[in-house]
Write a protein that holds these residues in place. Structure first.
Motif, PDB file in Angstrom:
ATOM      1  N   ARG A   4      -7.466  54.613 -58.065  1.00 56.81           N
ATOM      2  CA  ARG A   4      -6.921  53.261 -57.897  1.00 56.81           C
ATOM      3  C   ARG A   4      -5.517  53.382 -57.332  1.00 56.81           C
ATOM      4  N   ILE A   5      -5.273  52.696 -56.217  1.00 62.49           N
ATOM      5  CA  ILE A   5      -3.950  52.641 -55.605  1.00 62.49           C
ATOM      6  C   ILE A   5      -3.515  51.183 -55.577  1.00 62.49           C
ATOM      7  N   VAL A   6      -2.310  50.929 -56.063  1.00 59.81           N
ATOM      8  CA  VAL A   6      -1.776  49.564 -56.078  1.00 59.81           C
ATOM      9  C   VAL A   6      -0.425  49.570 -55.376  1.00 59.81           C
ATOM     10  N   LYS A   7      -0.281  48.685 -54.387  1.00 61.85           N
ATOM     11  CA  LYS A   7       0.979  48.517 -53.644  1.00 61.85           C
ATOM     12  C   LYS A   7       1.689  47.275 -54.171  1.00 61.85           C
ATOM     13  N   MET A   8       2.972  47.453 -54.512  1.00 61.78           N
ATOM     14  CA  MET A   8       3.752  46.347 -55.069  1.00 61.78           C
ATOM     15  C   MET A   8       5.102  46.278 -54.369  1.00 61.78           C
ATOM     16  N   SER A   9       5.569  45.078 -54.127  1.00 66.09           N
ATOM     17  CA  SER A   9       6.858  44.872 -53.491  1.00 66.09           C
ATOM     18  C   SER A   9       7.715  43.960 -54.376  1.00 66.09           C
ATOM     19  N   PHE A  10       8.992  44.353 -54.524  1.00 62.07           N
ATOM     20  CA  PHE A  10       9.904  43.630 -55.412  1.00 62.07           C
ATOM     21  C   PHE A  10      11.181  43.266 -54.677  1.00 62.07           C
ATOM     22  N   SER A  11      11.798  42.187 -55.095  1.00 62.67           N
ATOM     23  CA  SER A  11      13.141  41.876 -54.630  1.00 62.67           C
ATOM     24  C   SER A  11      14.094  42.901 -55.229  1.00 62.67           C
ATOM     25  N   GLU A  12      15.153  43.186 -54.527  1.00 62.49           N
ATOM     26  CA  GLU A  12      16.111  44.213 -54.952  1.00 62.49           C
ATOM     27  C   GLU A  12      16.583  44.004 -56.396  1.00 62.49           C
ATOM     28  N   GLU A  13      16.829  42.764 -56.771  1.00 64.05           N
ATOM     29  CA  GLU A  13      17.357  42.493 -58.108  1.00 64.05           C
ATOM     30  C   GLU A  13      16.333  42.733 -59.229  1.00 64.05           C
ATOM     31  N   HIS A  14      15.071  42.930 -58.889  1.00 56.92           N
ATOM     32  CA  HIS A  14      14.035  43.147 -59.902  1.00 56.92           C
ATOM     33  C   HIS A  14      13.551  44.596 -60.006  1.00 56.92           C
ATOM     34  N   HIS A  36      -6.907  60.086 -65.990  1.00 58.12           N
ATOM     35  CA  HIS A  36      -6.644  61.513 -65.798  1.00 58.12           C
ATOM     36  C   HIS A  36      -5.331  61.787 -65.078  1.00 58.12           C
ATOM     37  N   LEU A  37      -4.780  60.780 -64.423  1.00 54.34           N
ATOM     38  CA  LEU A  37      -3.559  60.974 -63.640  1.00 54.34           C
ATOM     39  C   LEU A  37      -2.910  59.620 -63.425  1.00 54.34           C
ATOM     40  N   LEU A  38      -1.578  59.592 -63.502  1.00 54.20           N
ATOM     41  CA  LEU A  38      -0.822  58.385 -63.167  1.00 54.20           C
ATOM     42  C   LEU A  38       0.430  58.833 -62.437  1.00 54.20           C
ATOM     43  N   GLU A  39       0.635  58.303 -61.233  1.00 51.52           N
ATOM     44  CA  GLU A  39       1.822  58.628 -60.451  1.00 51.52           C
ATOM     45  C   GLU A  39       2.429  57.342 -59.902  1.00 51.52           C
ATOM     46  N   LEU A  40       3.742  57.395 -59.688  1.00 52.97           N
ATOM     47  CA  LEU A  40       4.471  56.276 -59.088  1.00 52.97           C
ATOM     48  C   LEU A  40       5.170  56.799 -57.842  1.00 52.97           C
ATOM     49  N   TYR A  41       5.027  56.074 -56.745  1.00 50.81           N
ATOM     50  CA  TYR A  41       5.655  56.433 -55.477  1.00 50.81           C
ATOM     51  C   TYR A  41       6.547  55.286 -55.008  1.00 50.81           C
ATOM     52  N   ARG A  42       7.576  55.661 -54.230  1.00 49.87           N
ATOM     53  CA  ARG A  42       8.465  54.666 -53.616  1.00 49.87           C
ATOM     54  C   ARG A  42       8.492  54.935 -52.114  1.00 49.87           C
ATOM     55  N   ASP A  43       8.333  53.890 -51.335  1.00 53.93           N
ATOM     56  CA  ASP A  43       8.333  54.016 -49.885  1.00 53.93           C
ATOM     57  C   ASP A  43       9.697  54.521 -49.394  1.00 53.93           C
ATOM     58  N   LYS A  44       9.688  55.492 -48.505  1.00 52.60           N
ATOM     59  CA  LYS A  44      10.938  56.074 -48.006  1.00 52.60           C
ATOM     60  C   LYS A  44      11.688  55.140 -47.055  1.00 52.60           C
ATOM     61  N   SER A  45      10.974  54.304 -46.325  1.00 52.56           N
ATOM     62  CA  SER A  45      11.649  53.439 -45.353  1.00 52.56           C
ATOM     63  C   SER A  45      11.922  52.033 -45.888  1.00 52.56           C
ATOM     64  N   ASN A  46      11.250  51.645 -46.971  1.00 53.96           N
ATOM     65  CA  ASN A  46      11.492  50.336 -47.591  1.00 53.96           C
ATOM     66  C   ASN A  46      11.513  50.535 -49.100  1.00 53.96           C
ATOM     67  N   SER A  47      12.696  50.664 -49.656  1.00 56.30           N
ATOM     68  CA  SER A  47      12.847  51.022 -51.072  1.00 56.30           C
ATOM     69  C   SER A  47      12.408  49.922 -52.038  1.00 56.30           C
ATOM     70  N   THR A  52       1.404  52.646 -57.237  1.00 62.40           N
ATOM     71  CA  THR A  52       0.884  53.445 -58.339  1.00 62.40           C
ATOM     72  C   THR A  52      -0.414  54.070 -57.846  1.00 62.40           C
ATOM     73  N   TYR A  53      -0.632  55.274 -58.312  1.00 65.14           N
ATOM     74  CA  TYR A  53      -1.787  56.065 -57.904  1.00 65.14           C
ATOM     75  C   TYR A  53      -2.367  56.630 -59.186  1.00 65.14           C
ATOM     76  N   SER A  54      -3.606  56.284 -59.500  1.00 67.10           N
ATOM     77  CA  SER A  54      -4.182  56.748 -60.760  1.00 67.10           C
ATOM     78  C   SER A  54      -5.617  57.209 -60.564  1.00 67.10           C
ATOM     79  N   TYR A  55      -5.996  58.212 -61.352  1.00 64.08           N
ATOM     80  CA  TYR A  55      -7.364  58.729 -61.387  1.00 64.08           C
ATOM     81  C   TYR A  55      -8.000  58.286 -62.691  1.00 64.08           C
ATOM     82  N   TRP A  56      -9.222  57.803 -62.586  1.00 59.13           N
ATOM     83  CA  TRP A  56      -9.981  57.354 -63.750  1.00 59.13           C
ATOM     84  C   TRP A  56     -11.327  58.056 -63.772  1.00 59.13           C
ATOM     85  N   GLU A  57     -11.805  58.305 -64.965  1.00 57.91           N
ATOM     86  CA  GLU A  57     -13.112  58.944 -65.116  1.00 57.91           C
ATOM     87  C   GLU A  57     -14.202  58.103 -64.455  1.00 57.91           C
ATOM     88  N   SER A  58     -14.092  56.781 -64.613  1.00 56.67           N
ATOM     89  CA  SER A  58     -15.088  55.880 -64.034  1.00 56.67           C
ATOM     90  C   SER A  58     -14.468  54.512 -63.794  1.00 56.67           C
TER      91      SER A  58
END
Length: 98
Positions: A4-14, A36-47, A52-58
């Motif tokens: 599961r990959i989820v893309k989220m965008s926030f205003s700077e103040e949040h 099985h896995l949970l990771e958080l990434y931040r875009d390099k060109s738009n902070s 979120t990137y997660s692995y699930w059994e099913s």
């Protein structure tokens, strides 16, 4: 493996509110049955953009998490901070080379 990959965008103040909420809950999410896995990434060109990137059994394990009180609490706080609609992808992992 179900991914599961989820893309989220926030205003700077949040951004700090989002990061604090993630920090407070990341271990609980990772410990959820089927995760099985949970990771958080931040875009390099738009902070303001995070993934979120997660692995699930099913898919059922992910759905069970999405119906949980933990998810409802985390998502309620998170969605109030968005500056645009989130996007999500559900994927079947076919191959991985490490």
């Amino acid at each position: 493996m179900f991914v599961r990959i989820v893309k989220m965008s926030f205003s700077e103040e949040h951004i700090d509110d989002f990061l604090n909420n993630f920090e407070e809950n990341k271990r609980k999410i990772r410990a959820f049955k089927g995760c099985h896995l949970l990771e958080l990434y931040r875009d390099k060109s738009n902070s303001n953009i995070f993934f979120t990137y997660s692995y699930w059994e099913s898919e059922n394990d992910l759905e069970h998490y999405r119906q949980s009180d933990l998810f409802k609490s985390v998502w309620t706080k998170t969605k109030a901070l968005f500056n645009s609609k989130p996007e999500a992808w559900s994927l079947d992992k076919l191959e991985s080379l490490v």
